[in-house]
Design a protein around this motif. Structure first.
Motif, PDB file in Angstrom:
ATOM      1  N   GLU A  51       0.821  -1.219   0.000  1.00 49.12           N
ATOM      2  CA  GLU A  51       0.000   0.000   0.000  1.00 49.12           C
ATOM      3  C   GLU A  51       0.840   1.248   0.000  1.00 49.12           C
ATOM      4  O   GLU A  51       0.645   2.139  -0.788  1.00 49.12           O
ATOM      5  N   THR A  52       1.772   1.356   0.928  1.00 55.26           N
ATOM      6  CA  THR A  52       2.593   2.571   0.962  1.00 55.26           C
ATOM      7  C   THR A  52       4.016   2.221   0.627  1.00 55.26           C
ATOM      8  O   THR A  52       4.535   1.206   1.070  1.00 55.26           O
ATOM      9  N   PRO A  53       4.670   3.059  -0.130  1.00 57.07           N
ATOM     10  CA  PRO A  53       6.085   2.788  -0.456  1.00 57.07           C
ATOM     11  C   PRO A  53       6.945   2.788   0.779  1.00 57.07           C
ATOM     12  O   PRO A  53       7.923   2.069   0.863  1.00 57.07           O
ATOM     13  N   LYS A  54       6.548   3.576   1.755  1.00 53.77           N
ATOM     14  CA  LYS A  54       7.317   3.597   2.998  1.00 53.77           C
ATOM     15  C   LYS A  54       7.285   2.229   3.645  1.00 53.77           C
ATOM     16  O   LYS A  54       8.300   1.698   4.071  1.00 53.77           O
ATOM     17  N   GLN A  55       6.058   1.647   3.687  1.00 54.92           N
ATOM     18  CA  GLN A  55       5.907   0.311   4.265  1.00 54.92           C
ATOM     19  C   GLN A  55       6.759  -0.676   3.505  1.00 54.92           C
ATOM     20  O   GLN A  55       7.391  -1.556   4.069  1.00 54.92           O
ATOM     21  N   GLN A  56       6.758  -0.519   2.200  1.00 54.55           N
ATOM     22  CA  GLN A  56       7.561  -1.422   1.381  1.00 54.55           C
ATOM     23  C   GLN A  56       8.994  -1.413   1.835  1.00 54.55           C
ATOM     24  O   GLN A  56       9.603  -2.455   2.061  1.00 54.55           O
ATOM     25  N   LEU A  57       9.522  -0.189   1.925  1.00 54.87           N
ATOM     26  CA  LEU A  57      10.938  -0.073   2.288  1.00 54.87           C
ATOM     27  C   LEU A  57      11.181  -0.689   3.645  1.00 54.87           C
ATOM     28  O   LEU A  57      12.138  -1.441   3.847  1.00 54.87           O
ATOM     29  N   LEU A  58      10.265  -0.377   4.550  1.00 55.33           N
ATOM     30  CA  LEU A  58      10.420  -0.925   5.901  1.00 55.33           C
ATOM     31  C   LEU A  58      10.430  -2.438   5.852  1.00 55.33           C
ATOM     32  O   LEU A  58      11.247  -3.105   6.491  1.00 55.33           O
ATOM     33  N   ASP A  59       9.494  -2.963   5.069  1.00 55.57           N
ATOM     34  CA  ASP A  59       9.408  -4.414   4.994  1.00 55.57           C
ATOM     35  C   ASP A  59      10.669  -5.002   4.397  1.00 55.57           C
ATOM     36  O   ASP A  59      11.212  -5.996   4.891  1.00 55.57           O
ATOM     37  N   ILE A  60      11.132  -4.354   3.326  1.00 49.62           N
ATOM     38  CA  ILE A  60      12.325  -4.883   2.662  1.00 49.62           C
ATOM     39  C   ILE A  60      13.475  -4.933   3.648  1.00 49.62           C
ATOM     40  O   ILE A  60      14.142  -5.951   3.813  1.00 49.62           O
ATOM     41  N   ILE A  61      13.667  -3.788   4.291  1.00 52.05           N
ATOM     42  CA  ILE A  61      14.848  -3.705   5.147  1.00 52.05           C
ATOM     43  C   ILE A  61      14.649  -4.565   6.395  1.00 52.05           C
ATOM     44  O   ILE A  61      15.606  -5.129   6.911  1.00 52.05           O
ATOM     45  N   GLY A  62      13.410  -4.660   6.816  1.00 55.40           N
ATOM     46  CA  GLY A  62      13.176  -5.549   7.949  1.00 55.40           C
ATOM     47  C   GLY A  62      13.355  -6.982   7.543  1.00 55.40           C
ATOM     48  O   GLY A  62      13.908  -7.791   8.290  1.00 55.40           O
ATOM     49  N   ASN A  63      12.895  -7.285   6.323  1.00 52.96           N
ATOM     50  CA  ASN A  63      12.979  -8.668   5.879  1.00 52.96           C
ATOM     51  C   ASN A  63      14.389  -9.106   5.590  1.00 52.96           C
ATOM     52  O   ASN A  63      14.665 -10.292   5.509  1.00 52.96           O
ATOM     53  N   MET A  64      15.245  -8.143   5.391  1.00 48.39           N
ATOM     54  CA  MET A  64      16.638  -8.503   5.139  1.00 48.39           C
ATOM     55  C   MET A  64      17.188  -9.354   6.250  1.00 48.39           C
ATOM     56  O   MET A  64      17.959 -10.261   6.042  1.00 48.39           O
ATOM     57  N   LYS A  65      16.757  -9.036   7.459  1.00 50.03           N
ATOM     58  CA  LYS A  65      17.241  -9.822   8.582  1.00 50.03           C
ATOM     59  C   LYS A  65      16.322 -10.992   8.856  1.00 50.03           C
ATOM     60  O   LYS A  65      16.724 -12.036   9.294  1.00 50.03           O
ATOM     61  N   VAL A  66      15.031 -10.762   8.606  1.00 48.88           N
ATOM     62  CA  VAL A  66      14.044 -11.703   9.100  1.00 48.88           C
ATOM     63  C   VAL A  66      13.775 -12.805   8.097  1.00 48.88           C
ATOM     64  O   VAL A  66      13.135 -13.790   8.394  1.00 48.88           O
ATOM     65  N   GLU A  67      14.272 -12.637   6.855  1.00 54.16           N
ATOM     66  CA  GLU A  67      13.945 -13.574   5.782  1.00 54.16           C
ATOM     67  C   GLU A  67      14.110 -15.017   6.164  1.00 54.16           C
ATOM     68  O   GLU A  67      13.217 -15.838   5.989  1.00 54.16           O
ATOM     69  N   VAL A  68      15.292 -15.339   6.656  1.00 55.04           N
ATOM     70  CA  VAL A  68      15.609 -16.742   6.884  1.00 55.04           C
ATOM     71  C   VAL A  68      14.617 -17.342   7.859  1.00 55.04           C
ATOM     72  O   VAL A  68      14.000 -18.368   7.605  1.00 55.04           O
ATOM     73  N   SER A  69      14.423 -16.681   8.984  1.00 51.92           N
ATOM     74  CA  SER A  69      13.540 -17.232  10.011  1.00 51.92           C
ATOM     75  C   SER A  69      12.112 -17.316   9.503  1.00 51.92           C
ATOM     76  O   SER A  69      11.384 -18.228   9.833  1.00 51.92           O
ATOM     77  N   TYR A  70      11.708 -16.337   8.676  1.00 49.51           N
ATOM     78  CA  TYR A  70      10.326 -16.305   8.184  1.00 49.51           C
ATOM     79  C   TYR A  70      10.037 -17.503   7.327  1.00 49.51           C
ATOM     80  O   TYR A  70       8.999 -18.141   7.416  1.00 49.51           O
ATOM     81  N   ARG A  71      11.009 -17.860   6.440  1.00 45.50           N
ATOM     82  CA  ARG A  71      10.814 -19.022   5.583  1.00 45.50           C
ATOM     83  C   ARG A  71      10.630 -20.268   6.420  1.00 45.50           C
ATOM     84  O   ARG A  71       9.742 -21.077   6.156  1.00 45.50           O
ATOM     85  N   LYS A  72      11.505 -20.393   7.430  1.00 45.76           N
ATOM     86  CA  LYS A  72      11.412 -21.595   8.264  1.00 45.76           C
ATOM     87  C   LYS A  72      10.059 -21.650   8.939  1.00 45.76           C
ATOM     88  O   LYS A  72       9.405 -22.685   8.986  1.00 45.76           O
ATOM     89  N   LYS A  73       9.660 -20.466   9.424  1.00 47.34           N
ATOM     90  CA  LYS A  73       8.371 -20.395  10.125  1.00 47.34           C
ATOM     91  C   LYS A  73       7.243 -20.846   9.221  1.00 47.34           C
ATOM     92  O   LYS A  73       6.355 -21.596   9.606  1.00 47.34           O
ATOM     93  N   LEU A  74       7.293 -20.351   7.983  1.00 53.20           N
ATOM     94  CA  LEU A  74       6.244 -20.697   7.025  1.00 53.20           C
ATOM     95  C   LEU A  74       6.197 -22.194   6.810  1.00 53.20           C
ATOM     96  O   LEU A  74       5.136 -22.809   6.787  1.00 53.20           O
ATOM     97  N   GLN A  75       7.393 -22.774   6.652  1.00 56.28           N
ATOM     98  CA  GLN A  75       7.441 -24.204   6.413  1.00 56.28           C
ATOM     99  C   GLN A  75       6.832 -24.950   7.579  1.00 56.28           C
ATOM    100  O   GLN A  75       6.021 -25.867   7.399  1.00 56.28           O
ATOM    101  N   GLN A  76       7.224 -24.505   8.784  1.00 56.52           N
ATOM    102  CA  GLN A  76       6.678 -25.178   9.975  1.00 56.52           C
ATOM    103  C   GLN A  76       5.165 -25.056  10.019  1.00 56.52           C
ATOM    104  O   GLN A  76       4.456 -26.024  10.281  1.00 56.52           O
TER     105      GLN A  76
END
Lengths: 128, 341
Positions: free
Chosen positions: B33-58
């Motif tokens: 929705e907002t480009p700001k959110q996008q950026l936040l998500d991207i930069i937040g996901n940079m760290k969180v990516e790995v754990s998020y994938r595992k979480k999804l799989q679980q």
């Protein structure tokens, strides 16, 4: 900018308006004498400065006497209700002219009533 | 029996696929929705990516187990789900059911192995959708480009949680009106911390085309007209409706303080008194005596008046000046009288 003005108005109204919870509002004075007393107080407040200054000229040993006589006439010409001497400290709740304690602005009967019901802060029956 | 087994498998995975991407897609939709959110998500996901994938799989594994025992309802469309669902769930985009049906129809029409063709088709569709979404956002966000410009500082989990809470506080507005003065310090701290961790130079480096240029509001210098009577009335109405009666003694006291019935504590002795004048303006009132004659009883009288005023702490400078001016006027009116004497 219209939205900003509205927001400002909202904020102001929110702070100033009383709540919807009703409070006792007295719209009448107890009796006509009390009303007249109120009018006298208002007038006295209005003319207080002038009266003070004219009296300062009158009660003088320095200024010439003619001036003071003129000032006498002037102060007599002011409306009668403007002098503070006509104010009577009536009871605020019953408009009783006598037996009024200054501190509470209540007549002795009302004061006793409230004190006995423990509605006067810091007032206790004397016993010694 | 084998066909029924297959169908149950498909239903199970369908159900799981529908449930998990919902949670994931919602997050991504919010991010879109907002480009700001996008950026936040991207930069937040940079760290969180790995754990998020595992979480999804679980999540997916646990939910599939649950739904294997539950209803076999799911979508009635035959074979709507391919078997290779691992990557697809992680992308988290629910496909158009019509597209899915079309894919299944095409697969059934082709002579080769239906399941395989179906799965391949659907995978293609998904990839296609992903790319279109990325293009909608405004150019493919090459994360490598973004990261290349930035140096990332190590952060403790405590800091990260604080930053997340800071983000949440940024978004929470009370009644749509930001409380700027109270939260400004917290906000600035959080934003400073946030930007400290990701040091990127503002104008150096190639453009990333993540943000669209916001069109500036055309009405920049419109004079603010005073709110009309109707505006005020409306505001009063809204305030009256929204103002709840006080729930407890504290709220009652707050209300009273706002109305002016109760003083503010700690008690300020100079409430309402805004005397900006210095002491010398109160005491040295000689300059106001310029209109009076220099000798005679009047001067004597006025000097006494000034002496009294200088000792008066209750009047403001304005009132004192008015006092003296009244006397000036009075004596000017009586000048003829005074000449006779």
């Amino acid at each position: 900018m219209a939205a900003a003005a509205l927001c400002w108005a909202l904020r102001a109204a929110r702070q100033v308006l009383p709540s919807p919870c009703p409070r006792q509002v007295r719209s009448y004075y107890v009796d006509w004498r009390m009303l007249r007393d109120v009018k006298r107080r208002k007038m006295a407040h209005e003319y207080a400065d002038e009266r003070l200054r004219i009296n300062a000229i009158r009660k003088n040993s320095i200024l010439p006497r003619e001036l003071q006589e003129v000032a006498d006439k002037e102060i007599a010409a002011l409306p009668r209700d403007s002098c503070p001497v006509r104010i009577r400290n009536r009871c605020v709740l019953t408009s009783r002219p006598r037996g009024v304690k200054r501190r509470w602005r209540l007549s002795r009967i009302v004061f006793r009533h409230f004190a006995d019901h423990a509605q006067m802060s810091g007032v206790q029956r004397a016993m010694w | 029996s084998t066909s029924s087994m297959l169908s149950t498998d498909k239903d199970k995975s369908a159900a799981s696929k529908d449930s998990t991407p919902e949670g994931a897609s919602k997050k991504q939709e919010d991010g879109a929705e907002t480009p700001k959110q996008q950026l936040l998500d991207i930069i937040g996901n940079m760290k969180v990516e790995v754990s998020y994938r595992k979480k999804l799989q679980q999540l997916k594994a646990s939910e599939s187990k649950k739904q294997a025992l539950n209803k076999l309802e799911g979508p009635d469309s035959e074979g709507s789900v391919p078997e290779g669902t691992t990557e697809d769930t992680q992308r988290g985009k629910p496909l158009n059911p019509e597209l899915v049906k079309a894919a299944s129809a095409v697969a059934s029409s082709l002579p080769h192995d239906k399941k395989q063709t179906e799965s391949e088709l659907l995978a293609q569709l998904r990839r296609h959708e992903e790319t279109t979404d990325k293009q909608k956002k405004g150019g493919t966000i090459n994360i490598r480009n973004v990261i290349s410009e930035m140096t990332v500082k190590r952060q403790t989990p405590a800091q990260r949680s604080a930053r997340l809470s800071g983000r949440i506080s940024l978004q929470l507005d009370e009644d749509g009106l930001r409380i700027r003065p109270e939260r400004s310090s917290a906000q600035s701290l959080d934003s400073r911390r946030y930007f400290c961790c990701v040091r990127f130079h503002l104008k150096v480096g190639k453009r990333l085309n993540i943000f669209t240029k916001a069109t500036e509001p055309e009405h920049t210098l419109k004079t603010v007209s005073s709110p009309t009577i109707w505006d005020l009335e409306f505001a009063k109405e809204v305030a009256a409706v929204t103002a709840q009666p006080p729930r407890n003694g504290f709220e009652e006291m707050i209300q009273w303080t706002k109305e002016g019935i109760l003083w503010e504590f700690p008690i300020d002795n100079e409430v309402g008194m805004e005397d900006d004048a210095e002491f010398h303006e109160h005491i040295f009132l000689d300059k106001h005596l310029k209109g009076f004659p220099k000798e005679g009883p009047i001067r004597h009288f006025m000097e006494l008046v000034i002496c009294g005023l200088s000792k008066n702490p209750y009047l403001s400078v304005k009132q004192k000046v008015e006092h003296i001016e009244w006397f000036q006027k009075y004596f000017e009116e009586k000048k003829e009288l005074l000449q006779e004497i």
